[in-house]
Structure formats: structure tokens, C-alpha cells
Scaffold this active site. Structure first.
Site, mmCIF file in Angstrom:
data_model
loop_
_atom_site.group_PDB
_atom_site.id
_atom_site.type_symbol
_atom_site.label_atom_id
_atom_site.label_comp_id
_atom_site.label_asym_id
_atom_site.label_seq_id
_atom_site.Cartn_x
_atom_site.Cartn_y
_atom_site.Cartn_z
ATOM 1 N N CYS A 15 8.255 -19.434 37.552
ATOM 2 C CA CYS A 15 8.539 -19.108 38.958
ATOM 3 C C CYS A 15 10.028 -18.979 39.261
ATOM 4 O O CYS A 15 10.402 -18.565 40.354
ATOM 5 C CB CYS A 15 7.899 -20.151 39.878
ATOM 6 S SG CYS A 15 8.729 -21.755 39.803
ATOM 7 N N ASP A 23 12.904 -26.547 24.977
ATOM 8 C CA ASP A 23 13.467 -25.502 24.122
ATOM 9 C C ASP A 23 12.682 -24.186 24.187
ATOM 10 O O ASP A 23 13.264 -23.110 24.184
ATOM 11 C CB ASP A 23 13.547 -25.997 22.664
ATOM 12 C CG ASP A 23 14.502 -27.180 22.526
ATOM 13 O OD1 ASP A 23 15.505 -27.216 23.250
ATOM 14 O OD2 ASP A 23 14.224 -28.069 21.684
ATOM 15 N N CYS A 38 12.732 -22.446 35.522
ATOM 16 C CA CYS A 38 11.322 -22.419 35.123
ATOM 17 C C CYS A 38 11.013 -20.972 34.781
ATOM 18 O O CYS A 38 11.266 -20.067 35.576
ATOM 19 C CB CYS A 38 10.448 -22.878 36.289
ATOM 20 S SG CYS A 38 8.714 -22.393 36.130
ATOM 21 N N GLU A 76 21.247 -16.390 22.393
ATOM 22 C CA GLU A 76 22.376 -16.861 23.187
ATOM 23 C C GLU A 76 23.650 -16.382 22.503
ATOM 24 O O GLU A 76 23.637 -16.012 21.336
ATOM 25 C CB GLU A 76 22.434 -18.389 23.156
ATOM 26 C CG GLU A 76 21.360 -19.075 23.930
ATOM 27 C CD GLU A 76 21.529 -20.589 23.801
ATOM 28 O OE1 GLU A 76 21.879 -21.217 24.808
ATOM 29 O OE2 GLU A 76 21.319 -21.109 22.693
ATOM 30 N N CYS A 128 7.377 -28.272 36.310
ATOM 31 C CA CYS A 128 8.031 -27.568 37.415
ATOM 32 C C CYS A 128 7.462 -28.062 38.746
ATOM 33 O O CYS A 128 6.251 -28.009 38.966
ATOM 34 C CB CYS A 128 7.824 -26.065 37.280
ATOM 35 S SG CYS A 128 8.504 -25.138 38.659
ATOM 36 N N CYS A 149 5.705 -24.771 40.661
ATOM 37 C CA CYS A 149 4.449 -24.134 40.228
ATOM 38 C C CYS A 149 3.617 -25.031 39.302
ATOM 39 O O CYS A 149 2.592 -24.605 38.788
ATOM 40 C CB CYS A 149 4.741 -22.801 39.541
ATOM 41 S SG CYS A 149 5.552 -22.967 37.929
ATOM 42 N N ASP A 176 16.318 -19.487 20.692
ATOM 43 C CA ASP A 176 17.248 -20.521 21.124
ATOM 44 C C ASP A 176 17.648 -21.350 19.915
ATOM 45 O O ASP A 176 16.884 -21.527 18.982
ATOM 46 C CB ASP A 176 16.560 -21.408 22.167
ATOM 47 C CG ASP A 176 17.527 -22.390 22.816
ATOM 48 O OD1 ASP A 176 18.745 -22.126 22.802
ATOM 49 O OD2 ASP A 176 17.061 -23.418 23.328
#
Ligand SMILES: [Zn+2]
Length: 377
Positions: A332, A359, A329, A276, A349, A352, A192
């Protein structure tokens, strides 16, 4: 491995004149020795070798005042013209031996042929490519403006300069590339792009922006601001513009150098690399300067990953630009809309209970999304 790299060049008027002269001399030499070979064969039943012709060129023709203009052009272009003539003869004889009588006898080169070219050889750095300033140096021509869209690493062997019927000029570089193969591995990585950090990967590593680069980028901003305050066209404006160009060049060099090391490490350690795609529309909208600078690095980074993956037989893939990599997330799949707010750096999250660094979570999602798109489980 020998590879050819072709670039468009933009000679100035003086260089165009020199090129025209060289094309003319090359054609002259070809036709001159074609005549001589024919004559000697007809009168003495002897054939002249390319070495004979080249010796004659250097020891007789160039010393004759009538042909002194031959000394004004690149000497390799003339020798290569003799070698081309020799190849034409070889081809002719090979076909005759095979019983093919359709292969014509070598013909004179016409002035009317609109496609012109000559070949020159590398020696003592007489040919150079400046990837940063988009220039190519050729014997007898010095530096010529060029569009160097592809980079190579290796030794230049020769260059063929050509002019098309539409008056475009090109140079094709023959390069001995030294690519040491890398062994295959099973590692996969998602990367990223960051602003504070340059890159964040799916293994949890954060790679900071180099400090020297930051220093120069600050300097560049400062000098550009100064330039914007000068009166356009004034002496000071001109002076300042040169200053900006110099800092810009230095910044680009540092950035490229740093990115070369970085991309080589990533390619060495991983078989599959996912990133990306650069969001171009977002880039235009975003007036934030630090973002603009990181975009420059990002496009250079992905460009390098692309061609190095090709060299080293790695898989490089850019994910769907609309995939919201920071919202899910990675554990999950829960979609957290709140992460649209860029100031949220960490979150837990609610499904979960996994704790996320914004990042690193995004980098893991990029990896998973990329593997999905590639259909690699
Ligand atoms: Zn979760």
C-alpha cells in the site's frame, strides 16, 4: 566475435630494455625489407612477397652472425613487421589502381617516431592475463605488472604492445569471445544486499553466503589481526604480510567464482535486473567488518551484472541511492519509520495488515522503484 581489450602495463627496467630492443628490431626489419623490395624491383622488375621476406629472415638473416641480435626478440614481432610492410604495399597499389596518386609509396620508419609498437601472436599459452593478480604474460618478457580493469572470456588471438610519447606502455589484446546469445524473456527481478544472506530477491529467495567463503574470510580477519601486532618492517612482519596476501588471494578467488555463477544465473533467468546502488559514504562510516566484507562482494556483484547485461542484452539498472527501500510497505505504500532500526526483521503494515519480511519487502520495493525510474510499467 573479435574484441579488443586494452590495458596499461608497468614493465620493470629489465622489461623496458627488452621492449626497447624489440621496437628497434621491428623497425630494422621493416626498413631492411623495404630496401630489399625496392632494389629487387628496380634491378629485376620482380616483387618479393611477404612469404619470400619471411623465409629470407629465417633462413638468411637470422643465421648471419652480424644479425644475431634478431634472435633475442620475440619472433612473431618480426614476422608481423614484414606483414605490416606488405599491408603498406597493398594499400599503395589499391590506391594507385583507383587512380589516386596521393597515396605515398611506403616510407622508412624513423627512429624519431615516438610512438612505438609491435604485434605478437598467441601460441601455447605464451600470452596470459591474470585478472586476479593484475599481471600480463608476454613472450620474452614473462609477467608484467598491469592494470586489468576489464575481464574477458575467450581465446587470445594476438597482442599489440605499444609505447606512447609520454612513455606509457599498453597492451591491446585481440580476443575471440564466445558469447552464446540467451533468449529473451519477460522476467524482472529486484535484488537487495544482505549481511546474513548474501542476496535477497523480489521473488522471495534468499541466497546464503557460501560457507567456504565465510571460512576464508574468518581466516583472513585472523591473519590480518596477527599482522597488526607485528613490528613494522621486521622479518616476522614481512612473513605475515605474505601470509595475509595469500589468504586474501584465495578469498578473492572463491568470491569471484561464486559470484560468476550467481550473476550468470540471474542474467539467464531475467530480462530486467534492478539493484540498489552501493552507498559509498555509508561504507566509509561503517566500521563493522562483516559489512565491509559484504560491500566488497556487492561491488564485485554489480560489476559483473553490469558487463554481463551488456553481453547478453539485458537491462540492468541501479536505483536512486537515496530511495528508502526498506521503509515502504510494498502493498500500500505506507511509510514505516520504525524499520530504520536494522534489528526489525519482520513487521506488519498498520495500513493494510500485510506481513513483511524486511529484506524481501525491500527487494520488491527495489524492483518497483527501478521499473518506475526506467518507466517500464
Ligand atoms: Zn501496507
Amino acid at each position: 566475435m573479435l574484441k579488443a581489450y586494452k590495458y596499461r602495463i608497468y614493465p620493470n627496467e629489465k622489461q623496458k630494455k627488452q621492449l626497447a630492443k624489440t621496437f628497434g628490431c621491428v623497425r630494422f626489419i621493416y626498413n631492411y625489407y623495404l630496401s630489399m623490395k625496392k632494389e629487387i624491383y628496380e634491378t629485376e622488375k620482380k616483387s618479393l612477397s611477404k612469404i619470400d621476406c619471411n623465409n629470407h629472415l629465417n633462413q638468411v638473416l637470422k643465421k648471419d652472425n652480424k644479425y644475431s641480435w634478431l634472435k633475442e626478440v620475440d619472433k612473431f614481432s618480426l614476422t608481423n613487421s614484414i606483414y605490416n610492410l606488405d599491408t603498406a604495399y597493398q594499400n599503395f597499389f589499391t590506391e594507385i589502381k583507383k587512380g589516386n596518386n596521393n597515396q605515398g609509396y611506403p616510407r622508412y620508419k624513423s627512429k624519431k617516431n615516438n610512438y612505438k609498437s609491435y604485434k605478437t601472436n598467441f601460441t601455447n599459452n605464451n600470452i596470459e592475463v591474470d585478472f586476479i593478480n593484475n599481471k600480463i604474460k608476454l613472450p620474452k618478457l614473462k609477467w608484467i605488472k598491469a592494470k586489468v580493469h576489464r575481464e574477458f572470456h575467450g581465446k587470445i588471438k594476438s597482442a599489440t604492445i605499444s609505447k606512447t610519447p609520454t612513455n606509457r606502455y599498453y597492451v591491446s589484446m585481440l580476443v575471440e569471445t564466445q558469447i552464446e546469445p540467451l533468449s529473451q524473456n519477460n522476467n524482472k527481478i529486484g535484488i537487495d544486499l544482505g549481511i546474513t544472506d548474501m542476496l535477497i530477491d523480489s521473488n522471495g529467495n534468499k541466497i546464503p553466503n557460501p560457507k567456504t567463503l565465510y571460512k576464508y574470510e574468518q581466516k583472513l580477519t585472523k591473519e590480518q589481526r596477527k599482522l597488526s601486532k607485528k613490528e613494522r618492517g621486521s622479518k616476522n612482519f614481512h612473513k605475515q604480510r605474505i601470509k595475509v596476501a595469500k589468504v586474501h588471494e584465495k578469498t578473492t578467488n572463491i568470491r569471484k567464482d561464486y559470484l560468476h555463477k550467481l550473476t550468470f544465473n540471474i542474467i539467464s533467468e531475467n530480462q530486467v535486473i534492478i539493484t540498489e546502488s552501493l552507498n559509498v559514504s555509508g561504507m566509509i562510516k561503517n566500521k563493522n567488518l562483516s559489512k565491509a566484507i559484504s560491500d566488497v562482494s556487492w561491488s564485485e556483484f554489480t560489476r559483473q551484472l553490469e558487463y554481463k547485461s551488456d553481453w547478453y542484452k539485458r537491462t540492468y539498472h541501479k536505483i536512486d541511492p537515496f530511495y528508502p527501500s526498506s521503509q515502504h510497505c510494498n502493498n500500500c505504500g505506507y511509510k514505516n519509520q520504525k524499520t530504520k532500526n536494522l534489528s526489525i526483521r519482520n513487521w506488519t503494515c498498520p495500513e493494510c495488515n500485510k506481513e513483511h519480511d524486511r529484506d524481501i519487502n525491500a527487494a520488491i520495493n527495489i524492483l518497483n522503484q527501478g521499473l518506475n525510474e526506467l518507466q517500464i510499467a
